[in-house]
Design a protein around this motif. Structure first.
Motif, mmCIF file in Angstrom:
data_model
loop_
_atom_site.group_PDB
_atom_site.id
_atom_site.type_symbol
_atom_site.label_atom_id
_atom_site.label_comp_id
_atom_site.label_asym_id
_atom_site.label_seq_id
_atom_site.Cartn_x
_atom_site.Cartn_y
_atom_site.Cartn_z
ATOM 1 N N LYS A 46 0.829 -1.205 0.000
ATOM 2 C CA LYS A 46 0.000 0.000 0.000
ATOM 3 C C LYS A 46 0.866 1.258 0.000
ATOM 4 C CE LYS A 46 -3.793 2.206 2.528
ATOM 5 N NZ LYS A 46 -4.671 2.116 3.729
ATOM 6 N N ILE A 47 1.942 1.245 0.782
ATOM 7 C CA ILE A 47 2.845 2.397 0.835
ATOM 8 C C ILE A 47 3.446 2.664 -0.537
ATOM 9 C CG2 ILE A 47 5.052 3.206 1.785
ATOM 10 C CD1 ILE A 47 4.307 1.560 4.347
ATOM 11 N N ILE A 48 3.920 1.614 -1.197
ATOM 12 C CA ILE A 48 4.538 1.783 -2.520
ATOM 13 C C ILE A 48 3.505 2.225 -3.540
ATOM 14 C CG2 ILE A 48 5.649 0.524 -4.410
ATOM 15 C CD1 ILE A 48 7.086 -1.122 -2.201
ATOM 16 N N ARG A 49 2.298 1.712 -3.444
ATOM 17 C CA ARG A 49 1.234 2.109 -4.379
ATOM 18 C C ARG A 49 0.937 3.612 -4.277
ATOM 19 N NH1 ARG A 49 -1.954 -1.696 -3.085
ATOM 20 N NH2 ARG A 49 -3.318 -0.618 -1.632
ATOM 21 N N GLU A 50 0.865 4.123 -3.063
ATOM 22 C CA GLU A 50 0.623 5.554 -2.885
ATOM 23 C C GLU A 50 1.829 6.372 -3.327
ATOM 24 O OE1 GLU A 50 -2.381 6.982 -1.837
ATOM 25 O OE2 GLU A 50 -2.957 4.912 -2.282
ATOM 26 N N ASN A 51 3.021 5.838 -3.089
ATOM 27 C CA ASN A 51 4.232 6.537 -3.497
ATOM 28 C C ASN A 51 4.329 6.648 -5.017
ATOM 29 O OD1 ASN A 51 7.540 6.045 -4.088
ATOM 30 N ND2 ASN A 51 7.000 7.666 -2.651
ATOM 31 N N VAL A 52 3.869 5.616 -5.727
ATOM 32 C CA VAL A 52 3.861 5.663 -7.194
ATOM 33 C C VAL A 52 3.040 6.856 -7.682
ATOM 34 C CG1 VAL A 52 2.971 4.491 -9.250
ATOM 35 C CG2 VAL A 52 4.315 3.216 -7.570
ATOM 36 N N LEU A 53 1.918 7.127 -7.032
ATOM 37 C CA LEU A 53 1.079 8.266 -7.418
ATOM 38 C C LEU A 53 1.797 9.588 -7.161
ATOM 39 C CD1 LEU A 53 -2.360 7.016 -6.024
ATOM 40 C CD2 LEU A 53 -1.519 6.893 -8.385
ATOM 41 N N ARG A 70 14.916 11.216 -3.861
ATOM 42 C CA ARG A 70 14.559 11.403 -2.454
ATOM 43 C C ARG A 70 13.116 10.979 -2.185
ATOM 44 N NH1 ARG A 70 17.471 16.262 -3.239
ATOM 45 N NH2 ARG A 70 15.552 17.485 -3.385
ATOM 46 N N LEU A 71 12.262 11.198 -3.159
ATOM 47 C CA LEU A 71 10.841 10.884 -3.006
ATOM 48 C C LEU A 71 10.548 9.394 -3.141
ATOM 49 C CD1 LEU A 71 7.867 11.805 -2.760
ATOM 50 C CD2 LEU A 71 7.926 12.303 -5.230
ATOM 51 N N LEU A 72 11.321 8.718 -3.954
ATOM 52 C CA LEU A 72 11.020 7.326 -4.325
ATOM 53 C C LEU A 72 11.113 6.368 -3.138
ATOM 54 C CD1 LEU A 72 10.577 5.121 -6.526
ATOM 55 C CD2 LEU A 72 13.074 5.053 -6.771
ATOM 56 N N LEU A 73 10.113 5.494 -3.033
ATOM 57 C CA LEU A 73 10.158 4.369 -2.102
ATOM 58 C C LEU A 73 10.083 3.076 -2.896
ATOM 59 C CD1 LEU A 73 7.876 5.420 0.897
ATOM 60 C CD2 LEU A 73 10.372 5.496 0.723
ATOM 61 N N THR A 74 11.019 2.189 -2.639
ATOM 62 C CA THR A 74 11.070 0.861 -3.255
ATOM 63 C C THR A 74 10.849 -0.168 -2.150
ATOM 64 O OG1 THR A 74 13.440 0.650 -2.850
ATOM 65 C CG2 THR A 74 12.766 1.716 -4.931
ATOM 66 N N PRO A 75 10.628 -1.437 -2.504
ATOM 67 C CA PRO A 75 10.526 -2.457 -1.449
ATOM 68 C C PRO A 75 11.737 -2.455 -0.520
ATOM 69 C CG PRO A 75 9.735 -3.343 -3.526
ATOM 70 C CD PRO A 75 10.295 -1.984 -3.838
ATOM 71 N N ASP A 76 12.948 -2.277 -1.076
ATOM 72 C CA ASP A 76 14.147 -2.239 -0.239
ATOM 73 C C ASP A 76 14.130 -1.044 0.715
ATOM 74 O OD1 ASP A 76 15.172 -4.547 -1.273
ATOM 75 O OD2 ASP A 76 16.574 -3.564 -2.658
ATOM 76 N N ARG A 77 13.688 0.096 0.233
ATOM 77 C CA ARG A 77 13.660 1.285 1.088
ATOM 78 C C ARG A 77 12.589 1.170 2.172
ATOM 79 N NH1 ARG A 77 14.883 6.436 -3.005
ATOM 80 N NH2 ARG A 77 16.951 5.684 -3.649
#
Length: 357
Positions: A46-53, A70-77
């Protein structure tokens, strides 16, 4: 008649939570942090899905590569965020620690003891990771926190804050110990800075414009830094293989963050041995090097001559300024003149050189 600050309700809730936290045992806070970490892991998709937007909006608005990183969240992050919260949970509890004590001639015993501040305002820009970092550190130290992230990461911050607060509802820590301001209004920054009835300190993290604005508006103490002009100095007594690896990590792992290296300083006594290694590694990583006259022979025609402004520039990109200096004293003088005293390093096996910073 004085108008009530629109953030007063949030401030009062955080203040009440901070007072409840005074009675908590260290293990109760540690358990809350472990629940927060588990919540972040469970909500990763859910976090990554919202971050994609958020990323899509940032790209449309023409944000540069450093900002997007800086904004990007990946599974590793996301996993790194969860691990970071667990690391904070495992730290010794600072509350109640006696720093020093002494007895006055009249027999009065005095103890200096660490206590929570109360409510901390945390204002930051594009990094969703700060939401977790700030919440975890404030909670560990017995403080409530009011978070105000940038509008560009609003969706990411909302889901992170919801996740953290949901975890706290299962713990002894009141959920209002973590509050997020999520209207997206620019007025929130000024309003938070003026919330002196509830806040004890404000910490801004971001660009110079944000930090100057917070410093100007704030009615409470501000804990701040402006630039991230960070140095790696390689001494004549350095392990050069280690030094090139440190430089590589400090410059290329995440060049857009404030503790990334911006300037390489090399002792003249090590330049002939180290700079060819550094030049080759930076070339492999796609780093543009802006070099002084003494270092230019080691970098070839592709190197850009450094200008005076390069020594005081925070690139936030794959760009590195390089200068040969005459020993550690010369290096430290350069750092004190141009640096921001954020994250500087001396690479050496010599204890005397190591102790200069």
């Amino acid at each position: 008649m004085k108008m009530e600050n629109p953030l007063e309700p949030a401030g009062r809730a955080a203040l009440a939570a901070s007072r409840e936290m005074l009675a908590l045992e260290p293990e109760e806070k540690a358990q809350a942090l472990r629940l927060m970490a588990a919540g972040v892991r469970n909500a990763a998709e859910k976090i990554i899905r919202e971050n994609v937007l958020d990323m899509e909006e940032a790209r449309k608005s023409g944000r540069n590569s450093a900002f997007l990183d800086r904004l990007l969240l990946t599974p590793d992050r996301v996993e790194h965020m969860a691990c970071g919260i667990e690391q904070v949970a495992a730290l010794p509890d600072p509350v109640g620690e006696c720093i020093r004590e002494w007895t006055r001639p009249n027999g009065l015993r005095i103890r200096q003891v660490r206590v929570p501040l109360g409510v901390i305002g945390f204002i930051y820009e594009s990094r969703g990771t700060v939401t977790c970092d700030a919440a975890a550190l404030c909670l560990k130290s017995g403080n409530a926190v009011i978070l105000r992230g940038g509008s560009e990461s609003l969706r990411t911050n909302r889901v992170l804050a919801e996740t953290l607060r949901s975890a706290l509802e299962k713990s002894a820590v009141p959920a209002d110990a973590v509050r997020l301001l999520d209207s997206g209004s620019r007025d929130e920054v000024r309003q938070l800075c003026e919330l002196d009835s509830c806040l004890n300190v404000i910490i801004p993290r971001g660009g110079k414009g944000l930090i100057r604005a917070v410093t100007e508006f704030s009615k409470v103490p501000v804990l701040k830094h402006l630039d991230g002009i960070c140095h790696v100095y390689v001494d004549a007594a350095a392990d050069l293989e280690m030094a090139v690896n440190v430089l590589d990590d400090a410059k290329t792992q995440r060049p857009g963050v404030c503790n990334a290296a911006e300037t390489l300083l090399v002792d003249a006594a090590a330049a002939e041995r180290f700079l060819p290694m550094a030049a080759e590694r930076m070339r492999m990583r796609g780093v543009e090097c802006r070099v002084c006259e003494r270092s230019r022979p080691f970098f070839g025609q592709e190197a850009v001559p450094a200008e005076e402004r390069d020594w005081s520039t925070e690139y936030e990109d794959l760009i590195l300024s390089v200068k040969v200096v005459d020993g550690v004293r010369d290096a430290v003088e350069h750092i004190n003149r141009y640096g921001s005293h954020h994250s500087d390093s001396i690479i050496t096996e010599d204890k005397r050189a190591r102790d200069y910073l």
